[in-house]
Design a protein around this motif. Structure first.
Motif, PDB file in Angstrom:
ATOM      1  N   LEU A  54    -101.029 -61.355   8.250  1.00 18.48           N
ATOM      2  CA  LEU A  54    -100.405 -60.577   7.174  1.00 18.48           C
ATOM      3  C   LEU A  54     -98.899 -60.453   7.399  1.00 18.48           C
ATOM      4  O   LEU A  54     -98.113 -60.454   6.449  1.00 18.48           O
ATOM      5  N   LYS A  55     -98.496 -60.358   8.654  1.00 18.15           N
ATOM      6  CA  LYS A  55     -97.064 -60.342   8.975  1.00 18.15           C
ATOM      7  C   LYS A  55     -96.431 -61.679   8.586  1.00 18.15           C
ATOM      8  O   LYS A  55     -95.347 -61.725   7.999  1.00 18.15           O
ATOM      9  N   LEU A  56     -97.125 -62.768   8.893  1.00 19.62           N
ATOM     10  CA  LEU A  56     -96.614 -64.083   8.523  1.00 19.62           C
ATOM     11  C   LEU A  56     -96.573 -64.248   7.005  1.00 19.62           C
ATOM     12  O   LEU A  56     -95.655 -64.875   6.458  1.00 19.62           O
ATOM     13  N   PHE A  57     -97.571 -63.682   6.327  1.00 21.48           N
ATOM     14  CA  PHE A  57     -97.577 -63.720   4.865  1.00 21.48           C
ATOM     15  C   PHE A  57     -96.376 -62.962   4.321  1.00 21.48           C
ATOM     16  O   PHE A  57     -95.711 -63.421   3.388  1.00 21.48           O
ATOM     17  N   ARG A  58     -96.090 -61.809   4.903  1.00 16.90           N
ATOM     18  CA  ARG A  58     -94.920 -61.039   4.487  1.00 16.90           C
ATOM     19  C   ARG A  58     -93.657 -61.890   4.625  1.00 16.90           C
ATOM     20  O   ARG A  58     -92.821 -61.935   3.724  1.00 16.90           O
ATOM     21  N   ASP A  59     -93.522 -62.608   5.747  1.00 14.45           N
ATOM     22  CA  ASP A  59     -92.366 -63.487   5.934  1.00 14.45           C
ATOM     23  C   ASP A  59     -92.348 -64.598   4.886  1.00 14.45           C
ATOM     24  O   ASP A  59     -91.294 -64.947   4.350  1.00 14.45           O
TER      25      ASP A  59
ATOM     26  N   TYR B 219     -99.698 -72.264   3.734  1.00 14.89           N
ATOM     27  CA  TYR B 219     -99.395 -72.587   5.125  1.00 14.89           C
ATOM     28  C   TYR B 219     -98.443 -71.522   5.644  1.00 14.89           C
ATOM     29  O   TYR B 219     -97.331 -71.369   5.137  1.00 14.89           O
ATOM     30  N   LEU B 220     -98.875 -70.775   6.647  1.00 17.83           N
ATOM     31  CA  LEU B 220     -98.054 -69.721   7.236  1.00 17.83           C
ATOM     32  C   LEU B 220     -97.643 -70.135   8.627  1.00 17.83           C
ATOM     33  O   LEU B 220     -98.447 -70.667   9.392  1.00 17.83           O
ATOM     34  N   THR B 221     -96.389 -69.897   8.958  1.00 13.97           N
ATOM     35  CA  THR B 221     -95.897 -70.239  10.285  1.00 13.97           C
ATOM     36  C   THR B 221     -95.038 -69.109  10.823  1.00 13.97           C
ATOM     37  O   THR B 221     -94.388 -68.399  10.057  1.00 13.97           O
ATOM     38  N   SER B 222     -95.060 -68.944  12.125  1.00 19.10           N
ATOM     39  CA  SER B 222     -94.250 -67.897  12.745  1.00 19.10           C
ATOM     40  C   SER B 222     -92.786 -68.305  12.710  1.00 19.10           C
ATOM     41  O   SER B 222     -92.447 -69.470  12.503  1.00 19.10           O
ATOM     42  N   ARG B 223     -91.921 -67.341  12.925  1.00 19.26           N
ATOM     43  CA  ARG B 223     -90.482 -67.617  12.889  1.00 19.26           C
ATOM     44  C   ARG B 223     -90.062 -68.619  13.966  1.00 19.26           C
ATOM     45  O   ARG B 223     -89.145 -69.402  13.766  1.00 19.26           O
ATOM     46  N   ASP B 224     -90.750 -68.608  15.106  1.00 16.51           N
ATOM     47  CA  ASP B 224     -90.421 -69.559  16.167  1.00 16.51           C
ATOM     48  C   ASP B 224     -91.195 -70.873  16.027  1.00 16.51           C
ATOM     49  O   ASP B 224     -91.088 -71.762  16.864  1.00 16.51           O
ATOM     50  N   HIS B 225     -91.987 -71.000  14.982  1.00 15.04           N
ATOM     51  CA  HIS B 225     -92.785 -72.191  14.665  1.00 15.04           C
ATOM     52  C   HIS B 225     -93.830 -72.529  15.740  1.00 15.04           C
ATOM     53  O   HIS B 225     -94.289 -73.660  15.820  1.00 15.04           O
ATOM     54  N   GLN B 226     -94.217 -71.553  16.543  1.00 11.97           N
ATOM     55  CA  GLN B 226     -95.217 -71.769  17.588  1.00 11.97           C
ATOM     56  C   GLN B 226     -96.636 -71.502  17.080  1.00 11.97           C
ATOM     57  O   GLN B 226     -97.593 -72.019  17.640  1.00 11.97           O
ATOM     58  N   SER B 227     -96.754 -70.679  16.041  1.00  9.02           N
ATOM     59  CA  SER B 227     -98.073 -70.358  15.478  1.00  9.02           C
ATOM     60  C   SER B 227     -98.106 -70.773  14.020  1.00  9.02           C
ATOM     61  O   SER B 227     -97.166 -70.519  13.264  1.00  9.02           O
TER      62      SER B 227
END
Length: 189
Positions: free
Chosen positions: A106-111, A146-154
């Motif tokens: 959900l945090k990644l969705f917010r981003d 497609y959701l990705t973390s800010r550091d692109h690790q997840s």
């Protein structure tokens, strides 16, 4: 009779001459040629259609306005739920509550919805994208994102339906915790 003429003149100042004539016709004494209700209805039919169309248009406008307000309310409730879930500093004794399990997606969705940037690193401020994403989430669409973390690790590939379930689950957790806190506070009194 003069009172009637004065009243009809006053009626003519506020309403059409045609209406004034119809009221005068209805109030006047019968003449040699009788007028029938059928004649009156025929004379007024065109105006009844105008009144019906006007009423129908007002109903359509009101329905459209109500629909927009209803949609705004749905999106505000959804934003409020996301706001209470994301970046919650601590819940139920776990300082990383909003960073674990389905709450992380959900945090990644917010981003994905609110924090996109263009190739130069500038914020993308696309209201259409935001509204579209929130509507798909609210509807529980089967569309995948497609959701990705800010550091692109997840990275995660999820549907809006899965995200909707996650919102409901996380918000339910918060509600349950709030109920526990209220019960504990009530016991203290």
């Amino acid at each position: 009779m003069q009172d009637l003429r004065a009243l009809l003149d006053q009626l003519g100042r506020n309403y059409s001459e045609e209406l004034k004539e119809r009221v005068s016709w209805l109030l006047s004494a019968p003449q040699s040629q009788y007028k029938t209700a059928e004649q009156l209805i025929r004379d007024l039919a065109m105006h009844m259609d105008d009144a019906f169309v006007s009423s129908s248009n007002a109903y359509d406008e009101t329905s459209n306005h109500l629909g927009r307000e209803l949609e705004n309310g749905r999106l505000v409730r959804l934003l409020a739920k996301l706001g209470t879930i994301n970046e919650r500093p601590e819940f139920d004794g776990d300082p990383n509550w909003s960073e674990t399990e389905h709450r992380y997606t959900l945090k990644l969705f917010r981003d994905y919805v609110f924090h996109q940037v263009d190739a130069q690193g500038n914020p993308v401020l696309d209201l259409g994208h935001i509204i579209s994403c929130l509507n798909k989430l609210d509807a529980g669409s089967e569309e995948k994102i497609y959701l990705t973390s800010r550091d692109h690790q997840s990275t995660f590939l999820v549907t809006y339906r899965e995200l909707k379930k996650q919102v409901q689950s996380a918000f339910g957790d918060l509600q349950k915790g709030n109920t526990k806190q209220q019960q504990q506070a009530n016991r203290g009194f």
